[in-house]
Enzyme design. Structure first.
Site, PDB file in Angstrom:
ATOM      1  CG  ASP A  99      -9.932  -5.171 -45.265  1.00 27.41           C
ATOM      2  OD1 ASP A  99     -10.098  -4.636 -46.376  1.00 27.41           O
ATOM      3  OD2 ASP A  99      -9.246  -4.638 -44.362  1.00 27.41           O
TER       4      ASP A  99
ATOM      5  CG  ASP B  51     -10.853 -20.772 -52.180  1.00 23.80           C
ATOM      6  OD1 ASP B  51     -11.794 -21.485 -52.569  1.00 23.80           O
ATOM      7  OD2 ASP B  51     -10.118 -21.070 -51.219  1.00 23.80           O
TER       8      ASP B  51
ATOM      9  CE1 TYR C 242      -6.181 -20.330 -54.084  1.00 26.28           C
ATOM     10  CE2 TYR C 242      -6.653 -22.484 -55.011  1.00 26.28           C
ATOM     11  CZ  TYR C 242      -6.949 -21.489 -54.125  1.00 26.28           C
ATOM     12  OH  TYR C 242      -8.011 -21.636 -53.275  1.00 26.28           O
TER      13      TYR C 242
ATOM     14  CE  LYS D 106      -5.289  -5.565 -46.492  1.00 30.59           C
ATOM     15  NZ  LYS D 106      -6.333  -5.001 -45.596  1.00 30.59           N
TER      16      LYS D 106
ATOM     17  CG  ASP E 270     -16.148 -21.606 -49.375  1.00 28.43           C
ATOM     18  OD1 ASP E 270     -16.298 -21.830 -50.594  1.00 28.43           O
ATOM     19  OD2 ASP E 270     -15.683 -22.450 -48.584  1.00 28.43           O
TER      20      ASP E 270
HETATM   21  C1  IPM Z   1     -12.853 -24.252 -54.898  1.00 29.58           C
HETATM   22  C2  IPM Z   1     -12.146 -25.218 -53.985  1.00 29.58           C
HETATM   23  C3  IPM Z   1     -10.761 -25.494 -54.557  1.00 29.58           C
HETATM   24  C4  IPM Z   1     -10.009 -24.184 -54.660  1.00 29.58           C
HETATM   25  C5  IPM Z   1      -9.945 -26.550 -53.761  1.00 29.58           C
HETATM   26  C6  IPM Z   1     -10.678 -27.867 -53.617  1.00 29.58           C
HETATM   27  C7  IPM Z   1      -8.574 -26.768 -54.358  1.00 29.58           C
HETATM   28  O1  IPM Z   1     -12.086 -24.708 -52.695  1.00 29.58           O
HETATM   29  O2  IPM Z   1     -13.054 -24.603 -56.090  1.00 29.58           O
HETATM   30  O3  IPM Z   1     -13.239 -23.175 -54.451  1.00 29.58           O
HETATM   31  O4  IPM Z   1      -9.408 -23.734 -53.670  1.00 29.58           O
HETATM   32  O5  IPM Z   1     -10.017 -23.593 -55.739  1.00 29.58           O
HETATM   33 MG    MG Z   2     -13.184 -22.925 -52.415  1.00 26.97          MG
END
Ligand code: IPM
Ligand code: MG
Length: 359
Positions: free
Chosen positions: A222, A246, A141, A190, A250
């Site tokens: 993975d 990240d 990032y 990884k 999700d």
């Molecule tokens: C998160 C989001 C952010 C990230 C985005 C909106 C920049 O996806 O907080 O997980 O990638 O960190």
């Molecule tokens: Mg995110």
């Protein structure tokens, strides 16, 4: 106690969900006799519209003079031009970096009332109580990036780059957390391919050796993605780099049934922290009173616990959320249509939680 909170509502559904968290915090203040003073700041797209940049200096100053920061979400189609030099996400990445919040704590706990909200089988998600600690201020990032031409061909690159000390501090953070929980920690990398992951693994191994009471392991990212859907209940604390965290959080949100359920705390060396749901600004739901505010309300609970030291109050908020779910109230993302469920909007969900604090 008296505390100062910076409130950065941001874009899309940000303002509506933050409003619910503030409603709940107001109620906490009233019931437990505290004073929370709030100061609003601009971040993301709304800041770009007003000031031309995603993180104005004034917003940074507001955060620096606060005990904690409550954030909604940033971004939306209006500012989505991939070629734009100024992007809403810069505000979020900027404030994380500015406050040196290197450890992003994302708990995934499955409410017994939402076992059927997950796309995974109830017997797989039952009892899940894990925490992802995501490194937040370095890695790909924040590495060098760019575009260039090779002959006629356009190329682009991003660099995943970690200093040993950056790995050590976040792995130590995860170990301290595991020591207070079920004493298991897994580092995710990884290392079979990436040099940066080999450094990560060496540094993590060194930190693990200082915590002999913990059961520790290394898992390839993975395989971890697969284990998270196959046997999520076996995990306690997982620690990983920025991008892997990240992606996997999700994925992990589906264990809990919805992105709208997962809170997060971004912490550094001190007590100041930034609290935000893990989901985005969901522009298509903005202003419709349908967004689930629970992730933001639960982020508020994490704020009470980690930045303000108010454990009893944090527990009261979490218990109120449990109670509302037990009573069958559901926003649309977690509503299954079962007859014992009542579908409610964003503001009503905030009211229901607030009303159940102190009773
Ligand atoms: C998160 C989001 C952010 C990230 C985005 C909106 C920049 O996806 O907080 O997980 O990638 O960190
Ligand atoms: Mg995110």
């Amino acid at each position: 106690m008296q505390a100062k909170l910076a409130v950065l509502a941001g874009d899309g559904i940000g303002p509506e969900i933050v409003q619910q968290a503030l409603k709940v915090l107001d109620r906490v203040a009233q019931v437990f006799g505290h004073q929370f003073e709030t100061e609003d700041g601009l971040i993301g797209g709304i800041a770009i519209d007003a000031k031309g940049i995603a993180l104005p200096d004034e917003t940074v100053e507001i955060c620096h003079r606060s005990d904690a920061v409550l954030l909604g979400a940033v971004g939306g189609p209006k500012w989505d031009n991939p070629r734009a030099a100024v992007r809403p996400e810069q505000g979020l990445l900027g404030i994380r970096k500015e406050l040196d919040l290197f450890a992003n704590v994302r708990p995934v706990k499955v409410s017994p009332y939402l076992l059927h909200a997950s796309p995974l089988r109830p017997d797989v998600v039952a009892g899940v109580d894990l925490v992802v600690v995501r490194e937040l201020t370095s890695g790909i990032y924040f590495g060098k990036r760019g575009r260039y031409l090779e002959g006629e061909e356009e190329r682009a690159f991003d660099t995943m780059d970690y200093a040993r000390s950056e790995v050590e501090r976040v792995v130590r953070f995860a170990c301290e957390m595991a020591a207070k929980r079920r004493k298991q920690v897994a580092s995710v990398d990884k290392a079979n391919v990436l040099e940066v992951s080999r450094l990560w693994r060496e540094a993590a191994t060194d930190v693990f050796s200082a915590y002999p009471a913990l059961q520790s392991e290394h898992i390839l990212v993975d395989a971890c993605a697969m284990f998270l859907v196959r046997r999520p209940a076996t995990f306690d604390v997982l620690v990983m780099g920025n991008l892997f965290g990240d992606v996997l959080t999700d994925e992990a949100s589906m264990i809990a049934g919805s992105m709208g359920m997962l809170p997060s705390a971004s912490l550094g060396a001190g007590t100041v922290g930034l609290y935000e749901p893990i989901h985005g600004s969901a522009p298509k739901y903005a202003g419709l009173d349908v967004a689930n505010p629970l992730a933001t309300i639960l982020s508020g609970a994490m704020m009470l616990r980690h930045s303000l030291g108010l454990e009893k109050e944090a527990t009261a908020v979490e218990a109120a959320v449990d109670k509302v779910l037990a009573e069958g109230y559901r926003t649309r993302d977690i509503h299954s249509g079962a007859p014992e469920e009542t579908k409610v909007g964003t503001a009503a969900m905030g009211d229901l939680v607030a009303e159940r604090i102190g009773y």
